[in-house]
Design an enzyme around this catalytic site. Structure first.
Site, PDB file in Angstrom:
ATOM      1  N   LYS A   1       0.809  -1.260   0.226  1.00  0.00           N
ATOM      2  CA  LYS A   1      -0.044   0.108  -0.150  1.00  0.00           C
ATOM      3  C   LYS A   1       0.994   1.215  -0.175  1.00  0.00           C
ATOM      4  O   LYS A   1       0.221   2.209  -0.515  1.00  0.00           O
ATOM      5  CB  LYS A   1      -1.037  -0.088   1.136  1.00  0.00           C
ATOM      6  CG  LYS A   1      -2.061  -0.947   1.109  1.00  0.00           C
ATOM      7  CD  LYS A   1      -3.195  -0.865   2.295  1.00  0.00           C
ATOM      8  CE  LYS A   1      -4.322  -1.736   2.085  1.00  0.00           C
ATOM      9  NZ  LYS A   1      -5.232  -1.551   2.723  1.00  0.00           N
TER      10      LYS A   1
ATOM     11  N   LYS B   1      -9.277 -11.036  -6.588  1.00  0.00           N
ATOM     12  CA  LYS B   1     -10.561 -11.216  -5.482  1.00  0.00           C
ATOM     13  C   LYS B   1     -11.359  -9.830  -5.777  1.00  0.00           C
ATOM     14  O   LYS B   1     -11.076  -8.738  -6.025  1.00  0.00           O
ATOM     15  CB  LYS B   1      -9.669 -11.131  -4.137  1.00  0.00           C
ATOM     16  CG  LYS B   1     -10.510 -11.389  -3.070  1.00  0.00           C
ATOM     17  CD  LYS B   1      -9.713 -11.138  -1.777  1.00  0.00           C
ATOM     18  CE  LYS B   1     -10.572 -11.602  -0.480  1.00  0.00           C
ATOM     19  NZ  LYS B   1      -9.753 -11.718   0.693  1.00  0.00           N
TER      20      LYS B   1
ATOM     21  N   LYS C   1     -13.980  -3.906  -2.592  1.00  0.00           N
ATOM     22  CA  LYS C   1     -14.671  -2.949  -2.586  1.00  0.00           C
ATOM     23  C   LYS C   1     -13.821  -1.649  -3.375  1.00  0.00           C
ATOM     24  O   LYS C   1     -14.513  -0.887  -3.934  1.00  0.00           O
ATOM     25  CB  LYS C   1     -14.612  -2.510  -1.204  1.00  0.00           C
ATOM     26  CG  LYS C   1     -15.495  -3.272  -0.293  1.00  0.00           C
ATOM     27  CD  LYS C   1     -15.521  -2.869   1.064  1.00  0.00           C
ATOM     28  CE  LYS C   1     -15.996  -3.802   2.089  1.00  0.00           C
ATOM     29  NZ  LYS C   1     -15.910  -3.569   3.571  1.00  0.00           N
TER      30      LYS C   1
END
Length: 334
Positions: free
Chosen positions: A113, A195, A198
């Site tokens: 990230k 995957k 969101k």
């Protein structure tokens, strides 16, 4: 009784992957375990660019409502919002004084990230695993149900807890990661090698739990498959069909092999229609219960307040024990 702790970030609309990958197990675990479930809103603040105050408040309520609607029972489990129990933040500081800079820097999620973000990365993102350690260890959790991609965080929690216990005495229970068999890894409908997410899935690739039935049918029918027509489970050769089979199995409880045999030879059209109808049927009671709870926000607030009070009954003595072990002066003593 085994104590289970798990939490979820209010970072977007809950989707089918959350239901089949986590919530199905959360509900089932209530039958045989002492369960503590948390809306981890503090974790949702670690990326300044994505942190909008009003959105965070709204999503916190929506996620808690979703957990209640899916079957998390406040009579059998503790459900609360992380920031409502201040012991989480305070315990994080204690663990910050035990955790090592090097082990946090090596955490895969931080490296992923923070890549390319330079000096804009928040300290919160770096410290995320320590807060997660506090979440778990405050409650003496025996088991933490997680996906494989979160296993390293549980290993770090064990390492920090073990280091603390070695230096200051036995205060914390060391948890173990568990991977319940019923958990499903739901993939993106448009990119079945990734995957369902969101933040990363396209609108056509994700099935949100509150999607209209017509939307769900349309999304499933447009799901990426392949140029062949056979229906079998093979993640390497047929990722799209395999994903739909896993979804079909997850929402019906039927074995994948049985479903594949039943629909093989009939073409993708009827197969996708059957998957779509099964998903719609599975989500219908959830959607009805969600809308019922949505009309009574005061009741949701009451349940969360009661959950936080029950959580503090466990967390506060644990924190007090840890502070005493570390040599911090209790209030009123000299």
């Amino acid at each position: 009784m085994t104590r289970v702790f798990s939490g979820m970030q209010p970072s977007g609309d809950p989707h089918l992957g959350n239901l089949l990958g986590a919530w199905v197990n959360w509900v089932a675990m209530q039958e045989a375990a002492d369960c503590i479930y948390c809306v981890v809103d503090l974790h949702a603040m670690t990326s300044p660019a994505e942190h909008e105050p009003e959105t965070l408040r709204q999503r916190t309520v929506e996620l808690a409502t979703g957990m209640l609607a899916v079957g998390v029972d406040p009579e059998r489990s503790i459900l609360f919002v992380q920031s409502h129990v201040h012991e989480h933040a305070e315990c994080t500081w204690l663990f910050n004084c035990v955790a090592g800079f090097g082990e946090l820097r090596k955490q895969p999620q931080f490296k992923e990230k923070s890549e390319g973000r330079g000096e804009s990365v928040s300290v919160g993102l770096f410290d995320y695993p320590v807060l997660q350690t506090a979440d778990i260890l405050l409650y003496h959790a025996d088991e933490v149900p997680v996906g494989e991609d979160q296993r390293h965080h549980i290993e770090l929690a064990r390492d920090i807890g073990q280091r603390f216990n070695h230096r200051f005495g036995d205060v914390f229970t060391l948890p173990r990661a568990v991977h319940p068999q019923a958990a499903s890894r739901v993939m993106d409908l448009q990119d079945p090698t990734s995957k369902m997410s969101k933040s990363q899935s396209s609108e056509k690739g994700i099935i949100r739990l509150l999607d209209d039935p017509k939307q769900i049918v349309k999304k499933v029918k447009s799901a990426v498959t392949d140029s062949a027509t056979d229906i079998r489970h093979d993640r390497t050769e047929k990722p799209g069909v395999s994903n739909l089979l896993e979804i079909f199995s997850g929402v019906t409880g039927e074995p994948i092999e049985k479903l594949a045999a039943e629909y093989d030879g009939g073409g993708y059209g009827p197969f996708k229609q059957a998957v779509a109808e099964a998903v719609v049927a599975r989500l219908e009671p959830f959607q009805d219960r969600y809308r019922e709870l949505e009309k009574d926000p005061a009741e949701v607030a009451r349940l969360l307040s009661e959950g936080a009070a029950r959580a503090r009954e466990i967390a506060a003595p644990t924190l007090a024990h840890a502070k005493q072990a570390m040599g911090l002066l209790p209030p009123g003593e000299a």
